[in-house]
Design an enzyme around this catalytic site. Sequence first.
Site, PDB file in Angstrom:
ATOM      1  N   ARG A   1      37.707  -8.522  25.213  1.00 56.78           N
ATOM      2  CA  ARG A   1      36.436  -7.914  24.869  1.00 56.78           C
ATOM      3  C   ARG A   1      36.674  -6.662  24.033  1.00 56.78           C
ATOM      4  NH1 ARG A   1      34.348 -11.882  25.575  1.00 56.78           N
ATOM      5  NH2 ARG A   1      32.559 -12.483  26.839  1.00 56.78           N
TER       6      ARG A   1
ATOM      7  N   HIS B   1      36.073 -13.440  16.759  1.00 60.01           N
ATOM      8  CA  HIS B   1      35.713 -13.785  18.143  1.00 60.01           C
ATOM      9  C   HIS B   1      35.630 -15.302  18.327  1.00 60.01           C
ATOM     10  CE1 HIS B   1      33.525 -12.139  21.935  1.00 60.01           C
ATOM     11  NE2 HIS B   1      34.254 -13.201  22.223  1.00 60.01           N
TER      12      HIS B   1
ATOM     13  N   GLU C   1      30.257  -6.020  17.061  1.00 64.38           N
ATOM     14  CA  GLU C   1      30.444  -7.346  16.462  1.00 64.38           C
ATOM     15  C   GLU C   1      29.180  -7.795  15.753  1.00 64.38           C
ATOM     16  OE1 GLU C   1      31.925 -10.097  19.382  1.00 64.38           O
ATOM     17  OE2 GLU C   1      33.815  -9.009  19.597  1.00 64.38           O
TER      18      GLU C   1
END
Length: 525
Positions: A230, A278, A259
């Site tokens: 994360r 991601h 993000e």
Amino acid sequence: MKVLVADPIAEEAVEFIRRNGLDVDVRTEIQHEELLETVEDYDALIVRSRTKVTREVIDRAKRLKIIGRAGVGVDNIDVDYATEKGIVVVNAPGGNSVSAAEHTIGLILSIARKIPQADRSVKDGRWERKKFVGIELRGKTLGIVGLGRIGYEVAKRMRCFEMNIIAYDPYVSEERAKSVGAKLVSLEELLKNSDIITIHVPKTKETEKMISRKEFEIMKDGVYIINAARGGIVDEKALYDALVSGKVAGAALDVYEKEPPDKDNPLLKLENVVTTPHIGASTREAQMMVGMTIAEDIVNFFKGLPVKNAVNLPSIAPEDYSYLMPFVELAEKIGKIACARLNGVFNKVKITFRGEIAKRNTEIVTRALLKGLLSQILSGVNIVSAPIVAKDRGIVVEQSKIEESKVYPSTIDVEVGNGKKIYLEGTCVGDECRILKIDKYKVDFVPKGHYIISLHEDKPGVIGRVGTLMGSYNINIAGMIVGRYGDKPGGIQLMLLLLDDPPSEEVLKKMVELEGIIDATYVYL
């Protein structure tokens, strides 16, 4: 029931939900403001990491009963507030573990051998072999921060590279670490001795920026950092400075504090940083698995079946699941009886687990008992919110376990009261639950249907008068159990009447007025 799919999941998972009778809307480009306007129409919400399920979203979602996170982390969901509102939050903890682990290994190899940089160089028409000298993994020390599902899979695979594996995880046993060839150490020892450090912990208040300037100072010179967990666990500003100074030789990142990251994020300008958007769990296999895991839990939830992957419910080991579920049903029904007999007035609950069940994690059974007690007097109480509601009302809950049981393999004993008390005992035989005692009276019945529970004087004519009364109101008595205390006639007996239809308040009032009847309580089980 309506389900909103706010982020992409496997189409097979969507079709599975539809085949099971739920109405599904797929709106994978929905933005926050639009979500706020429309979420009130849905009973279930499925997200991945993009959609943020904030307190504001939950307040707008008046019908929402379950939130599914198609992945592991739930940091984009306000789980505490969802719990307070009685909303179940489920995730898919094991579905993408292998994919995420394999991506981590890809990142390790990419940064150690400078593969992306070399790829760009060749495609740009250059041949710079000397520029891309990397390091071997063999003989190096890999430090894994977090030896959960993904960290464990990383360790298992990196043994094949002949690496020395150390791990930091205060929640994992030494036996589990040894089973995968890892040695458990303190975080400081891991930071001091690792050549490559990979992060595999959830983002929480405790782990946010757990790798920052102080931690970088402890590390070896020339260490490599991998973060596919994360964003925000590694302090990006501190990481940038460590990369520029040479303290950190390279970093590979799949996740970011923001993000998508800003285009002017300085980390993206560094040659010794490998980045991916991601995609750790972005494989066909993982998407299918996490999608189906969430779909199955949502379908089970609306069918009234227990869900297996609830974040805000106690986890149940697979081997315990089928054993405990009948006791969950039993405990809720015991709670309903206790509440009805006490007229909803109680401030103390005590549950004792005896026999085989005492060896298992029984928290969900206790929650079911509280749900049964509280749902009779309050609306909206469920197995998620029941402990919070009980605490807010000042109800003291005690649990105890005794691993011996005299007659049945497992029993639960419950005592509820507030001065006036009621005691109930029950067991389960296969999938069938049975109540064995109410107070001092042996009863042994399957709690299912419309019941009147009554105390009466043990003398001739009482039961006949009750039968006549029910007949006069066209209510059929499907079954009757009379529990006598002791062997001698006389005294007070407990009577259970199983009815085909629920009695009205008038019927209950007329019953109590009959000669020999002391009280009468209706409960639907």
